[in-house]
Design a protein around this motif. Structure first.
Motif, PDB file in Angstrom:
ATOM      1  N   GLU A   1       0.569  -1.159   0.058  1.00 37.26           N
ATOM      2  CA  GLU A   1      -0.035  -0.015  -0.091  1.00 37.26           C
ATOM      3  C   GLU A   1       0.862   1.222   0.024  1.00 37.26           C
ATOM      4  O   GLU A   1       0.503   2.143  -0.551  1.00 37.26           O
ATOM      5  CB  GLU A   1      -0.926   0.059   1.058  1.00 37.26           C
ATOM      6  N   ALA A   2       1.963   1.296   0.783  1.00 36.64           N
ATOM      7  CA  ALA A   2       2.909   2.433   0.640  1.00 36.64           C
ATOM      8  C   ALA A   2       3.358   2.529  -0.734  1.00 36.64           C
ATOM      9  O   ALA A   2       3.514   3.601  -1.039  1.00 36.64           O
ATOM     10  CB  ALA A   2       3.951   2.056   1.786  1.00 36.64           C
ATOM     11  N   ALA A   3       3.839   1.599  -1.272  1.00 41.05           N
ATOM     12  CA  ALA A   3       4.275   1.730  -2.654  1.00 41.05           C
ATOM     13  C   ALA A   3       3.519   2.087  -3.560  1.00 41.05           C
ATOM     14  O   ALA A   3       3.840   3.230  -4.420  1.00 41.05           O
ATOM     15  CB  ALA A   3       4.958   0.236  -2.961  1.00 41.05           C
ATOM     16  N   TRP A   4       2.297   1.654  -3.746  1.00 34.31           N
ATOM     17  CA  TRP A   4       1.279   2.194  -4.611  1.00 34.31           C
ATOM     18  C   TRP A   4       0.992   3.706  -4.132  1.00 34.31           C
ATOM     19  O   TRP A   4       0.998   4.584  -5.262  1.00 34.31           O
ATOM     20  CB  TRP A   4      -0.274   1.409  -4.213  1.00 34.31           C
ATOM     21  N   LEU A   5       0.755   4.244  -3.191  1.00 37.86           N
ATOM     22  CA  LEU A   5       0.593   5.516  -2.584  1.00 37.86           C
ATOM     23  C   LEU A   5       1.771   6.292  -2.781  1.00 37.86           C
ATOM     24  O   LEU A   5       1.644   7.407  -3.421  1.00 37.86           O
ATOM     25  CB  LEU A   5       0.498   5.515  -1.235  1.00 37.86           C
ATOM     26  N   GLY A   6       3.018   5.936  -2.826  1.00 33.63           N
ATOM     27  CA  GLY A   6       4.282   6.730  -3.029  1.00 33.63           C
ATOM     28  C   GLY A   6       4.180   6.929  -4.466  1.00 33.63           C
ATOM     29  O   GLY A   6       4.674   7.881  -5.153  1.00 33.63           O
ATOM     30  N   ARG A   7       3.823   5.836  -5.573  1.00 29.07           N
ATOM     31  CA  ARG A   7       3.833   6.087  -6.872  1.00 29.07           C
ATOM     32  C   ARG A   7       2.771   7.342  -7.227  1.00 29.07           C
ATOM     33  O   ARG A   7       3.151   7.955  -7.887  1.00 29.07           O
ATOM     34  CB  ARG A   7       3.421   4.837  -7.499  1.00 29.07           C
ATOM     35  N   ALA A   8       1.669   7.076  -6.740  1.00 27.52           N
ATOM     36  CA  ALA A   8       0.656   8.135  -6.988  1.00 27.52           C
ATOM     37  C   ALA A   8       0.982   9.621  -6.515  1.00 27.52           C
ATOM     38  O   ALA A   8       0.759  10.308  -7.042  1.00 27.52           O
ATOM     39  CB  ALA A   8      -0.667   7.782  -6.299  1.00 27.52           C
TER      40      ALA A   8
ATOM     41  N   GLY B   1       8.846   7.843  -6.125  1.00 33.87           N
ATOM     42  CA  GLY B   1       7.976   7.710  -4.853  1.00 33.87           C
ATOM     43  C   GLY B   1       7.487   6.323  -4.525  1.00 33.87           C
ATOM     44  O   GLY B   1       7.636   5.798  -3.373  1.00 33.87           O
ATOM     45  N   SER B   2       7.488   5.472  -5.578  1.00 36.97           N
ATOM     46  CA  SER B   2       7.378   3.959  -5.527  1.00 36.97           C
ATOM     47  C   SER B   2       8.497   3.210  -4.547  1.00 36.97           C
ATOM     48  O   SER B   2       8.137   2.656  -3.743  1.00 36.97           O
ATOM     49  CB  SER B   2       6.969   3.381  -6.846  1.00 36.97           C
ATOM     50  N   ILE B   3       9.651   3.772  -5.139  1.00 32.00           N
ATOM     51  CA  ILE B   3      10.817   3.020  -4.538  1.00 32.00           C
ATOM     52  C   ILE B   3      10.941   3.399  -2.951  1.00 32.00           C
ATOM     53  O   ILE B   3      11.208   2.593  -2.192  1.00 32.00           O
ATOM     54  CB  ILE B   3      12.109   3.295  -5.310  1.00 32.00           C
ATOM     55  N   ALA B   4      10.866   4.833  -2.781  1.00 38.57           N
ATOM     56  CA  ALA B   4      11.317   5.403  -1.486  1.00 38.57           C
ATOM     57  C   ALA B   4      10.075   4.930  -0.464  1.00 38.57           C
ATOM     58  O   ALA B   4      10.321   4.529   0.631  1.00 38.57           O
ATOM     59  CB  ALA B   4      11.246   6.823  -1.517  1.00 38.57           C
ATOM     60  N   ALA B   5       8.672   4.907  -0.986  1.00 37.44           N
ATOM     61  CA  ALA B   5       7.827   4.261  -0.112  1.00 37.44           C
ATOM     62  C   ALA B   5       8.027   2.882   0.066  1.00 37.44           C
ATOM     63  O   ALA B   5       7.621   2.408   1.332  1.00 37.44           O
ATOM     64  CB  ALA B   5       6.256   4.869  -0.765  1.00 37.44           C
TER      65      ALA B   5
END
Length: 459
Positions: free
Chosen positions: A108-115, A404-408
Motif C-alpha cells: 500500500e505504501a508503494a502504491w501510494l508513493g507512486r501516486a 515515490g514507489s521506491i522510496a515508499a
C-alpha cells in the motif's frame, strides 16, 4: 481536422533522425534528403504539426523511416535488446536472495508513493527547469516540500509559465480530490491484470493482447501509441517496438516496471526478466534497460530494512543492464554527482548540461539518471526523493512516480508517509482501465500481495 500526436510520419521523422544519431547510426545523408524535400528538420517538442504534409512528403517520410531503421549501428554489440545477450554482457547478474513476501501495508505504501510522486509532478510536466524553480519559489515551496500551488504566485509568472493544462484542475494542492487518471498509474494496473490472467510466464504477445482488450488507444503516448498502432496493423512483437518507432528509447517501459519488481521480492533477476518481456513490446536497448534497472531496484527494495538501503538497491539495478550501455554510464555518473555535491540544484544543473543538448525530455537515459540521483541524494527518504526527482525537471510526473514507489517501499508502511502527501488522495484512484476506477490503494495492495508467489525466495 483530426491531427493525432505521435503517429504522423512527417512528425516522426525528426524524432527518428535524432534517435538514430543517439543510438550509433549515421543519419546525415537521409536528413539532407528530407530537408531538401522541404521536410521539417527538427522534431516537435510534443504533439502533431498543425497541418498535414503533402502526399509526396508523407510517403517520403515513411520511406525514410524505414531506411533509417535499416542503418547499421556502431553501438549494436554494446547495447543488445535480446535477453540472452544482455545477460551475457552482465558479469554480476544477480542470484535470488532470501526474502519474505512484503506485507500488504508495504505494498500500500508503494502504491501510494507512486501516486503521490506522480501527482506532485503533474502540474509542471513539460515545463523548463527554470520555470519549475520559479513557480516553487513564488509559492514559498523551494526547496520543494509539498504539492505545487497557485496561491501566492504572481499572475504574470503564471502567464509566462502556465501549468500543464491537463493537470491544473486536479493536481494543484488546492484542487486535489483523490488521485486523477494518469498513464503512470494505468500501466501498473494493466500489469496486475497481466499477472492475473497469464501468470509470471506471460509473453510479450500476451501484453499486446491485453492492451488491445483493456487499454484505450487515446490513453497511450509516444512508443506505446506507436506499438498499439503496429499491433492493429498486424505487426507482431517484438517488431512492434522497432517499426517506425523513434520513441523506442523513451521512458514508457520504465513506468511499467513497478509491478514486476513488487511481485519478485528478493529476486531482481526475475523482476528484470519480466520487465524485459513487457518492455520489448514497445522499446529497444536503453528503453528496455531502464525498465529492467527499475524492476531490479524495486525487487531489492521490497526486501530492504529501511531507506538507507537505497544505495544497495541502485547497485543491484545496475547489475541487470550492460555496463557498457549509455544508460549504465549515465546512472553511474548521476550517482557520483549526488554523492559529490551537497546542493541538489548543482547535481541537476550538471545533469542538464550533460543530457539536455542531445536528449528529448522524455528519453529514458536522462530521466533514469535523475531518478537515481534523487534517491541517492535523499538517502532514500520519501519526501526528499520525490521532491528532488520532480524539481529536477524533464518528465516530472513519471520521475516522481518511480522515485515515490521506491522510496515508499523502503519506508515500509502508509503510516510512514506524511499526512500532507497521503490525505488528499482519499484512498481513491481514477482510471479508465478495466474495473479499477475508484479503487482504493489498500485494495490494490492486497491484490498485489496475492499475486506475489509464496514460493518466491524466502527464509
Amino acid at each position: 481536422m483530426l491531427r493525432l500526436t505521435w503517429v504522423q510520419p512527417e512528425d516522426l521523422i525528426g524524432h527518428e533522425l535524432r534517435q538514430a544519431a543517439l543510438d550509433g547510426r549515421e543519419p546525415s545523408a537521409i536528413a539532407a534528403r528530407w530537408s531538401a524535400a522541404g521536410g521539417r528538420a527538427a522534431p516537435l517538442r510534443a504533439g502533431a504539426s498543425p497541418e498535414p504534409a503533402s502526399r509526396y512528403l508523407r510517403t517520403l517520410a515513411e520511406d525514410l523511416l524505414d531506411e533509417l531503421a535499416d542503418l547499421p549501428s556502431r553501438l549494436a554489440d554494446r547495447e543488445p535488446t535480446d535477453l540472452t545477450r544482455i545477460k551475457a554482457g552482465c558479469p554480476s547478474w544477480p542470484a535470488p536472495a532470501p526474502a519474505g513476501v512484503p506485507t500488504p501495508a508495504r505494498y500500500e505504501a508503494a502504491w501510494l508513493g507512486r501516486a503521490i510522486g506522480c501527482l506532485l509532478g503533474k502540474p509542471v510536466e513539460k515545463l523548463p527547469l527554470e520555470a519549475i524553480r520559479q513557480l516553487a519559489e513564488a509559492a514559498g515551496n523551494r526547496p520543494l516540500n509539498t504539492y505545487f500551488t497557485a496561491r501566492g504566485v504572481p499572475p504574470e509568472l503564471l502567464a509566462a509559465h502556465p501549468w500543464n493544462r491537463r493537470s491544473t484542475h486536479t493536481s494543484l494542492a488546492e484542487n486535489i480530490d483523490g488521485m486523477p487518471e494518469d498513464d503512470d498509474l494505468n500501466y501498473p494496473l494493466l500489469n496486475l491484470l497481466l499477472l492475473q490472467r497469464h501468470g509470471r510466464t506471460f509473453t510479450t504477445t500476451d501484453v499486446g493482447r491485453l492492451w488491445l482488450d483493456e487499454l484505450p488507444a487515446g490513453r497511450t503516448f509516444t512508443a506505446e501509441r506507436i506499438a498499439y498502432r503496429n499491433l492493429l496493423t498486424g505487426i507482431d512483437p517484438p517488431h512492434t517496438a522497432r517499426h517506425r518507432n523513434p520513441f523506442r528509447e523513451w521512458i514508457g517501459a520504465l513506468i511499467r516496471a513497478d509491478v514486476h519488481g513488487w511481485t519478485n521480492p528478493g529476486d531482481p533477476a526475475a523482476a528484470a526478466e519480466q520487465a524485459h518481456r513487457d518492455a520489448t513490446l514497445t522499446h529497444t536497448a536503453n528503453g528496455v534497460y531502464a525498465a529492467m534497472f527499475t524492476a531490479a531496484v524495486i525487487a531489492q527494495a521490497a526486501t530492504a530494512t529501511g531507506p538507507h538501503d537505497i544505495h544497495t538497491c541502485l547497485r543491484t539495478g545496475l547489475t541487470v543492464i550492460p555496463p557498457t550501455s549509455r544508460l549504465a554510464q549515465a546512472v553511474q555518473h548521476a550517482i557520483q554527482l549526488a554523492d559529490r555535491h551537497g546542493d541538489f540544484d548543482t547535481v541537476v544543473d550538471e545533469l542538464h548540461a550533460a543530457h539536455a543538448p542531445t536528449h528529448h525530455w522524455v528519453h529514458a537515459i536522462p530521466n533514469t539518471a535523475l531518478i537515481a540521483a534523487a534517491l541517492t541524494h535523499a538517502n532514500g527518504d520519501f519526501t526528499g526523493s520525490i521532491c528532488r526527482a520532480v524539481s529536477g525537471g524533464w518528465d516530472t510526473d513519471s520521475n516522481g512516480a518511480t522515485a515515490g514507489s521506491i522510496a515508499a517501499l523502503l519506508a515500509g508502511a502508509p503510516t510512514s508517509l506524511p499526512d500532507r502527501w497521503t490525505a488528499p488522495l482519499k484512498n481513491r484512484l481514477a482510471t479508465s482501465v478495466a474495473d479499477f476506477n475508484g479503487t482504493g490503494f489498500d485494495a490494490l495492495a492486497h491484490l498485489t500481495h496475492r499475486l506475489t508467489p509464496l514460493e518466491a525466495p524466502h527464509p
